[in-house]
Design an enzyme around this catalytic site. Structure first.
Site, mmCIF file in Angstrom:
data_model
loop_
_atom_site.group_PDB
_atom_site.id
_atom_site.type_symbol
_atom_site.label_atom_id
_atom_site.label_comp_id
_atom_site.label_asym_id
_atom_site.label_seq_id
_atom_site.Cartn_x
_atom_site.Cartn_y
_atom_site.Cartn_z
ATOM 1 N N SER A 135 0.871 -1.160 0.000
ATOM 2 C CA SER A 135 0.000 0.000 0.000
ATOM 3 C C SER A 135 0.916 1.219 0.000
ATOM 4 O O SER A 135 1.746 1.375 0.901
ATOM 5 C CB SER A 135 -0.857 -0.022 1.270
ATOM 6 O OG SER A 135 -1.589 1.173 1.394
ATOM 7 N N LYS A 161 -1.089 -1.060 -4.408
ATOM 8 C CA LYS A 161 -2.311 -0.322 -4.037
ATOM 9 C C LYS A 161 -1.916 1.125 -3.786
ATOM 10 O O LYS A 161 -0.972 1.397 -3.046
ATOM 11 C CB LYS A 161 -2.918 -0.963 -2.785
ATOM 12 C CG LYS A 161 -3.863 -0.086 -1.978
ATOM 13 C CD LYS A 161 -4.507 -0.868 -0.842
ATOM 14 C CE LYS A 161 -4.644 -0.034 0.419
ATOM 15 N NZ LYS A 161 -5.188 -0.814 1.553
ATOM 16 N N LYS A 163 -3.024 4.959 -2.536
ATOM 17 C CA LYS A 163 -3.995 5.760 -1.805
ATOM 18 C C LYS A 163 -4.449 6.880 -2.731
ATOM 19 O O LYS A 163 -3.614 7.511 -3.407
ATOM 20 C CB LYS A 163 -3.339 6.349 -0.547
ATOM 21 C CG LYS A 163 -3.040 5.294 0.506
ATOM 22 C CD LYS A 163 -4.320 4.711 1.090
ATOM 23 C CE LYS A 163 -4.027 3.794 2.264
ATOM 24 N NZ LYS A 163 -5.243 3.226 2.854
ATOM 25 N N ASP A 188 -7.226 2.852 -2.925
ATOM 26 C CA ASP A 188 -7.938 2.903 -1.647
ATOM 27 C C ASP A 188 -8.239 4.365 -1.316
ATOM 28 O O ASP A 188 -7.319 5.173 -1.164
ATOM 29 C CB ASP A 188 -7.059 2.283 -0.545
ATOM 30 C CG ASP A 188 -7.771 2.179 0.800
ATOM 31 O OD1 ASP A 188 -8.926 2.631 0.911
ATOM 32 O OD2 ASP A 188 -7.161 1.641 1.749
ATOM 33 N N GLU A 213 -11.043 0.439 -3.115
ATOM 34 C CA GLU A 213 -11.325 0.144 -1.709
ATOM 35 C C GLU A 213 -12.021 1.325 -1.036
ATOM 36 O O GLU A 213 -11.569 2.472 -1.143
ATOM 37 C CB GLU A 213 -9.977 -0.160 -1.032
ATOM 38 C CG GLU A 213 -10.063 -0.727 0.356
ATOM 39 C CD GLU A 213 -8.665 -1.078 0.896
ATOM 40 O OE1 GLU A 213 -7.747 -1.306 0.071
ATOM 41 O OE2 GLU A 213 -8.495 -1.109 2.124
ATOM 42 N N ASP A 238 -13.467 -2.025 3.373
ATOM 43 C CA ASP A 238 -12.510 -2.121 4.484
ATOM 44 C C ASP A 238 -13.237 -1.589 5.721
ATOM 45 O O ASP A 238 -13.895 -2.358 6.443
ATOM 46 C CB ASP A 238 -11.241 -1.307 4.127
ATOM 47 C CG ASP A 238 -10.238 -1.176 5.265
ATOM 48 O OD1 ASP A 238 -10.494 -1.676 6.362
ATOM 49 O OD2 ASP A 238 -9.174 -0.539 5.064
ATOM 50 N N LYS A 262 -9.246 -6.967 8.276
ATOM 51 C CA LYS A 262 -8.245 -6.502 9.244
ATOM 52 C C LYS A 262 -8.690 -7.054 10.581
ATOM 53 O O LYS A 262 -9.801 -6.744 11.043
ATOM 54 C CB LYS A 262 -8.213 -4.967 9.304
ATOM 55 C CG LYS A 262 -7.580 -4.325 8.081
ATOM 56 C CD LYS A 262 -7.597 -2.819 8.178
ATOM 57 C CE LYS A 262 -6.939 -2.204 6.954
ATOM 58 N NZ LYS A 262 -7.222 -0.756 6.858
ATOM 59 N N GLY A 290 -3.622 -4.091 6.265
ATOM 60 C CA GLY A 290 -2.583 -3.730 7.229
ATOM 61 C C GLY A 290 -2.904 -2.397 7.874
ATOM 62 O O GLY A 290 -3.698 -1.613 7.354
HETATM 63 O O1 OSB Z 1 -7.058 1.732 4.715
HETATM 64 O O2 OSB Z 1 -5.822 0.050 4.418
HETATM 65 C C1 OSB Z 1 -6.003 1.145 4.946
HETATM 66 C C2 OSB Z 1 -2.879 2.199 6.878
HETATM 67 C C3 OSB Z 1 -3.449 2.852 7.943
HETATM 68 C C4 OSB Z 1 -4.810 2.987 7.995
HETATM 69 C C5 OSB Z 1 -5.610 2.457 6.990
HETATM 70 C C6 OSB Z 1 -5.047 1.770 5.928
HETATM 71 C C7 OSB Z 1 -3.649 1.674 5.867
HETATM 72 C C8 OSB Z 1 -2.937 1.071 4.746
HETATM 73 C C9 OSB Z 1 -1.534 0.596 5.024
HETATM 74 O O3 OSB Z 1 -3.360 1.015 3.621
HETATM 75 C C10 OSB Z 1 -1.392 -0.860 5.035
HETATM 76 C C11 OSB Z 1 -0.045 -1.265 5.566
HETATM 77 O O4 OSB Z 1 0.900 -1.257 4.787
HETATM 78 O O5 OSB Z 1 0.057 -1.594 6.770
HETATM 79 MG MG MG Z 2 -8.209 0.529 3.393
#
Ligand code: OSB
Ligand code: MG
Length: 374
Positions: A135, A161, A163, A188, A213, A238, A262, A290
């Protein structure tokens, strides 16, 4: 396993690179860790609540408060045969799922050690290795993002992925897709859009994303269903999936075609396994999300990802992407084909560096059965 004592602690760790989502940028993590002390065995759990209540309503402060005032007292002095007996003892507390997950997962962690079995096997997982993606947060410039993607692809990661948020979406996806036409790519939004953006989100179809996402509100199924019917691209939920009942409702309503699991978001391993099976029965693939975990939470994510229906690469990646020094040994590393082997040794399969944890600790409190504090 008699739960004789519970330790709460907060550690602080700087990220090697800031992580930015549609709700903000993080440079430095504050993380609550929880230890259950049972008859000579210590089980550890990581709370994935953020520093601020921006991903969900929970934060490090609320998790600490809930664990200290309610969850620890509900477990102290109790005997449980397995981690999956913990949720029933905590049902009176509403919400606070990340806090609950920390204590429940610590109990599973202890259970695996006591049974001398690998944690993944105790959870019911069968995969020998898991498939990994990354991510990648919002960067200061598109060039910086392209550079990061190139690095992660060279490292072998199977899925990228990105953001996104209004202003950092089609412009970015356009550049990434033209440079890498065939990679597995997803995005995402962490709830950055509304139904006014439906046509805009529909225009993402041309990027052939694996999924989008959580484009809409964190607590919505209804409008995600309406949006999913307009898109060719699969929606993945999510934030919106809090438990197995949500997963069933979202799938039935057509709110998503993929689910991100998660373990902290759904309140612990027991519920995460239920979500996994609800999705499997409906032929909906899941993957492991994550929350910028330390190696402890990461090791639990690896174990969970070994369940059969974790069919898509997860956001479970190498320690060094996050931390200069991780709190586990060995650190999590990813193979050149973008996989992590699932440890076959007893317990979580990674030793905790308790000396380092101690140095990173900014507060710590132990609660014992039959006492308020010690
Ligand atoms: O939405 O998946 C998410 C990190 C913090 C809060 C929300 C998210 C995330 C990530 C990071 O996308 C995932 C990771 O590499 O731990
Ligand atoms: Mg997410």
């Amino acid at each position: 396993m008699k739960i004789e004592a519970i330790t709460l602690r907060e550690i602080q760790m700087p990220l090697v690179h800031f992580f930015e989502t549609s709700f903000g940028r993080t440079y430095h993590r504050r993380i609550m860790l929880l230890t259950v002390h049972c008859e000579g065995v210590d089980g550890w759990g990581e709370c994935v609540a953020g520093e601020d209540p921006f991903f969900s309503a929970e934060s490090v402060e609320t998790a600490w408060y809930c664990a200290e005032k309610y969850l620890a007292p509900m477990l102290l002095g109790k005997s449980v045969a397995a981690g999956n007996e913990v949720p029933a003892l905590l049902t009176r507390v509403r919400g606070n799922r990340m806090a609950k997950a920390a204590i429940e997962n610590a109990t599973w962690d202890a259970e695996a050690q006591i049974r001398n079995a690998p944690l993944h096997q105790v959870l019911g997982g069968t995969r020998k290795e898991i498939n990994c993606g990354v991510s990648i947060g919002i960067q200061d410039s598109p060039e910086q993002l392209l550079e990061k993607i190139a690095t992660e692809l060279a490292a072998g990661y199977q899925r990228i992925k990105l953001k996104v948020k209004p202003g950092w979406d089609v412009n970015i996806l356009e550049r990434v897709r033209s440079k890498w036409p065939d990679i597995l790519l997803s995005c995402d939004a962490n709830s950055a859009y509304t139904m006014h953006d439906a046509a805009h989100l529909k225009s993402f179809d041309r990027f052939r994303l694996l999924m989008i996402e959580q484009p809409l509100w964190n607590d919505d199924f209804y409008f995600h269903g309406r949006l999913q019917r307009q898109l060719d691209t699969a929606i993945c939920l999510d934030e919106g999936i809090r438990n197995a009942r949500d997963a069933e409702a979202a799938i039935e309503h057509g709110s998503c075609r993929i689910i991100n699991i998660k373990v902290g978001r759904v309140g612990g391993f027991s519920e995460a396994i239920k979500v996994h099976f609800v999705a499997e029965r409906a032929n909906v693939p899941v993957w492991c999300g994550g929350m910028l975990e330390t190696g402890l939470g990461r090791s639990h994510n690896i174990a969970l990802s070994s369940l059969e229906n974790f069919r898509l690469p997860g956001d479970v990646s190498a320690s060094k992407r996050y931390w200069k020094e991780d709190i586990i040994e060995p650190e999590v590393t990813v193979s050149a084909k973008g996989t992590i082997p699932v440890p076959q040794s007893a317990g979580r399969g990674f030793r905790l560096r308790e000396d380092l944890i101690e140095r990173l600790t900014t507060r710590k409190q132990t609660f014992r059965a039959g006492a308020t504090s010690a």
